[in-house]
Design a protein around this motif. Structure first.
Motif, short mmCIF file in Angstrom:
data_model
loop_
_atom_site.label_atom_id
_atom_site.label_comp_id
_atom_site.label_asym_id
_atom_site.label_seq_id
_atom_site.Cartn_x
_atom_site.Cartn_y
_atom_site.Cartn_z
N GLY A 213 0.82 -1.23 -0.28
CA GLY A 213 -0.12 0.06 0.09
C GLY A 213 0.99 1.27 -0.08
N VAL A 214 0.55 2.17 -0.76
CA VAL A 214 1.33 3.39 -1.01
C VAL A 214 0.27 4.67 -1.07
CG1 VAL A 214 3.02 4.74 -2.29
CG2 VAL A 214 3.04 2.10 -2.29
N GLY A 215 0.55 5.58 -0.15
CA GLY A 215 -0.21 6.64 -0.23
C GLY A 215 0.10 7.96 0.43
N ALA A 216 -0.67 8.82 0.85
CA ALA A 216 -0.32 10.03 1.60
C ALA A 216 -1.70 10.62 2.38
CB ALA A 216 0.19 11.09 0.59
N SER A 217 -1.38 11.19 3.41
CA SER A 217 -2.55 11.84 4.21
C SER A 217 -1.86 12.67 5.19
CB SER A 217 -3.37 10.65 4.87
OG SER A 217 -2.48 9.96 6.13
N PRO A 218 -2.65 13.25 6.06
CA PRO A 218 -2.19 14.23 7.27
C PRO A 218 -1.71 12.87 8.20
CG PRO A 218 -4.21 14.93 6.75
CD PRO A 218 -4.15 13.74 5.74
N TYR A 219 -0.50 13.28 9.00
CA TYR A 219 0.23 12.41 9.92
C TYR A 219 -1.08 11.33 10.69
CZ TYR A 219 4.07 11.40 12.63
OH TYR A 219 5.29 10.30 13.25
N VAL A 220 -0.44 10.13 10.50
CA VAL A 220 -1.19 9.09 11.44
C VAL A 220 -0.16 8.71 12.52
CG1 VAL A 220 -2.28 6.83 11.27
CG2 VAL A 220 -2.71 8.58 9.61
N MET A 221 -0.44 8.69 13.65
CA MET A 221 0.34 8.31 14.89
C MET A 221 -0.18 6.59 14.96
SD MET A 221 0.62 9.98 18.32
CE MET A 221 -1.09 9.81 18.77
N GLY B 285 6.99 5.68 17.45
CA GLY B 285 7.51 6.81 16.75
C GLY B 285 7.08 8.07 17.56
N PHE B 286 6.49 8.76 16.80
CA PHE B 286 6.42 10.22 17.42
C PHE B 286 4.96 10.77 17.20
CE2 PHE B 286 10.60 9.71 15.70
CZ PHE B 286 11.60 10.11 16.45
N THR B 287 4.48 11.70 18.11
CA THR B 287 3.54 12.50 17.67
C THR B 287 3.79 13.57 16.42
OG1 THR B 287 4.15 14.48 19.17
CG2 THR B 287 2.64 12.34 20.09
N PRO B 288 2.95 14.08 15.91
CA PRO B 288 3.25 14.99 14.63
C PRO B 288 4.37 15.96 14.95
CG PRO B 288 1.23 14.42 14.47
CD PRO B 288 1.49 13.67 15.97
N PRO B 289 4.07 16.82 16.12
CA PRO B 289 5.24 17.76 16.47
C PRO B 289 6.32 17.33 16.90
CG PRO B 289 2.93 18.44 17.51
CD PRO B 289 2.95 16.90 17.04
N GLU B 290 6.51 16.13 17.57
CA GLU B 290 7.70 15.62 17.73
C GLU B 290 8.53 15.13 16.63
OE1 GLU B 290 6.61 13.93 22.28
OE2 GLU B 290 6.15 12.80 20.39
N CYS B 291 7.84 14.55 15.66
CA CYS B 291 8.59 14.06 14.40
C CYS B 291 9.18 15.41 13.59
CB CYS B 291 7.38 13.29 13.63
SG CYS B 291 8.29 12.35 12.21
N LYS B 292 8.27 16.50 13.57
CA LYS B 292 8.59 17.60 12.95
C LYS B 292 10.00 18.12 13.70
CE LYS B 292 7.40 22.34 12.21
NZ LYS B 292 8.05 23.09 13.29
N ASN B 293 9.91 18.19 14.83
CA ASN B 293 11.21 18.98 15.76
C ASN B 293 12.35 17.90 15.56
OD1 ASN B 293 9.78 20.97 16.55
ND2 ASN B 293 9.12 20.05 18.44
N CYS B 294 12.25 16.44 15.54
CA CYS B 294 13.29 15.77 15.44
C CYS B 294 13.88 15.80 14.09
CB CYS B 294 12.92 14.27 15.87
SG CYS B 294 12.69 14.02 17.71
N ALA B 295 12.99 15.60 12.92
CA ALA B 295 13.53 15.81 11.55
C ALA B 295 14.18 16.95 11.30
CB ALA B 295 12.36 15.79 10.93
N GLU B 296 13.90 18.10 11.72
CA GLU B 296 14.62 19.34 11.55
C GLU B 296 15.82 19.14 12.19
OE1 GLU B 296 11.89 22.42 13.04
OE2 GLU B 296 10.67 22.44 11.21
#
Length: 339
Positions: free
Chosen positions: A195-203, A309-320
């Motif tokens: 399965g390949v797709g995109a959406s707002p973040y799913v935790m 993994g992460f919540t959406p804000p945590e993922c963003k901060n760690c990625a940056e």
């Protein structure tokens, strides 16, 4: 999020100062029992033509032995993410054989799921374009690879992952020959269906109850599922046997237009924004509290909660942070990151 001491002394810069356009893939592979294979797949995402990729990082690796499933969090600039994920998938298809794969978690593919999510400076529609391009590359480069599309990649219908999984019998089927992919020929048994797709973040948030009675776990999963009358919005839940107990495994979708601004620890919703669009998701604390309440009604306790993994804000901060500091193997310092 609290960073380990060595990291805490450095300031994580905002996306606006970094000028970042970041997206992330939570790559779901049907392997967890051979650690070296999982790590080889993760490392493959970080190399291009034998050189380390400077604009990508593997933020986290979550592996579950009973499920025989791993989730590898790959973050990169949106224009580089597709090639990073493709490299990881090529290694996964080389190493995982669905004809002999075993585990209690449902799956259809060696690479079972490739969701692309926006983190900063990029919208869901652009992530959908990345996902569609990646799907075409997979079919082109992997003999026997077959793909179904979901979310923003599934144009024009944009069917959700839940809809697609139900249509394909993902929860119960292992007869690949009867599956009809969106791209590629009939699935080869070794590769299965991806399965390949995109959406707002799913935790992903899993809560363990202190019971071996899976029927109780299924009742709780049904009660908190977003499709139930009094369920939690955006929550999809299943119950699985896990380490001698029962685990309520939840996919927690982000959704738009939630009006609440209460983000205290006990609140039901947490909000964040991407490109000015506001999203919300049900708090992991609230999910755990609801499961605990439902379990206690039957005289059963809960053992704990695992955030995959992460919540959406945590993922963003760690990625940056990881990409700014050129830390490709960020997962290796995850032991010091507490959420």
């Amino acid at each position: 999020m609290v960073l380990p001491a060595a990291l805490g002394r450095r300031k994580i810069m905002s996306s606006s100062r970094l000028g970042s356009r970041l997206a992330v893939c939570l790559l779901n592979i049907s392997e967890a029992r051979r650690k070296y294979i999982v790590e080889n797949i993760a490392k493959a995402a970080l190399e291009k033509n034998g050189q380390k990729h400077p604009e990508a990082s593997v933020l986290n690796i979550f592996s579950d032995q009973d499920y025989n499933r791993s989730v590898i969090t790959i973050a990169a600039s949106v224009d580089k993410l597709g090639s990073c994920v493709l490299a990881a998938c090529l290694e996964a298809f080389r190493a995982i054989d669905m004809e002999v794969q075993e585990g209690v978690h449902p799956c259809l593919g060696a690479v079972d799921l490739i969701p692309i999510y926006p983190l900063s400076g990029v919208g869901v529609d652009e992530c959908g374009a990345v996902a569609r391009s990646l799907a075409k590359d997979l079919v082109l480069h992997v003999p026997g690879c077959s793909v179904f599309l979901f979310g923003e990649a599934d144009l024009p219908k944009k069917r959700s992952l839940v809809q697609r999984r139900k249509q394909l019998g993902w929860f119960t089927r292992r007869d690949f020959s009867a599956l009809e992919p969106d791209l590629g020929a009939a699935p080869a048994r070794r590769c299965g269906l991806t399965g390949v797709g995109a959406s707002p973040y799913v935790m992903n948030c899993n809560v363990t109850i202190d019971s071996q009675d899976l029927s109780v776990g299924r009742e709780i999963a049904h009660a908190i599922r977003g499709s139930s009358a009094h369920g939690l919005k955006g929550v999809q839940a299943m119950a699985f046997p896990h380490e001698g107990k029962s685990e309520i495994a939840c996919n927690v979708e982000s959704f738009e237009n939630q009006k609440t601004t209460d983000t205290s620890e006990g609140s039901q919703y947490v909000t964040y924004s991407v490109l000015g669009d506001r999203f919300s998701y049900v708090s992991p604390h609230y999910i755990e509290a609801q499961v605990k309440k439902l379990a206690s009604n039957q005289g059963i306790g809960t053992i704990g909660r695992a955030l995959v993994g992460f919540t959406p804000p945590e993922c963003k901060n760690c990625a940056e942070y990881a990409i700014k500091e050129n830390i490709g193997e960020f997962w290796k310092i995850r032991e010091g990151v507490f959420m």
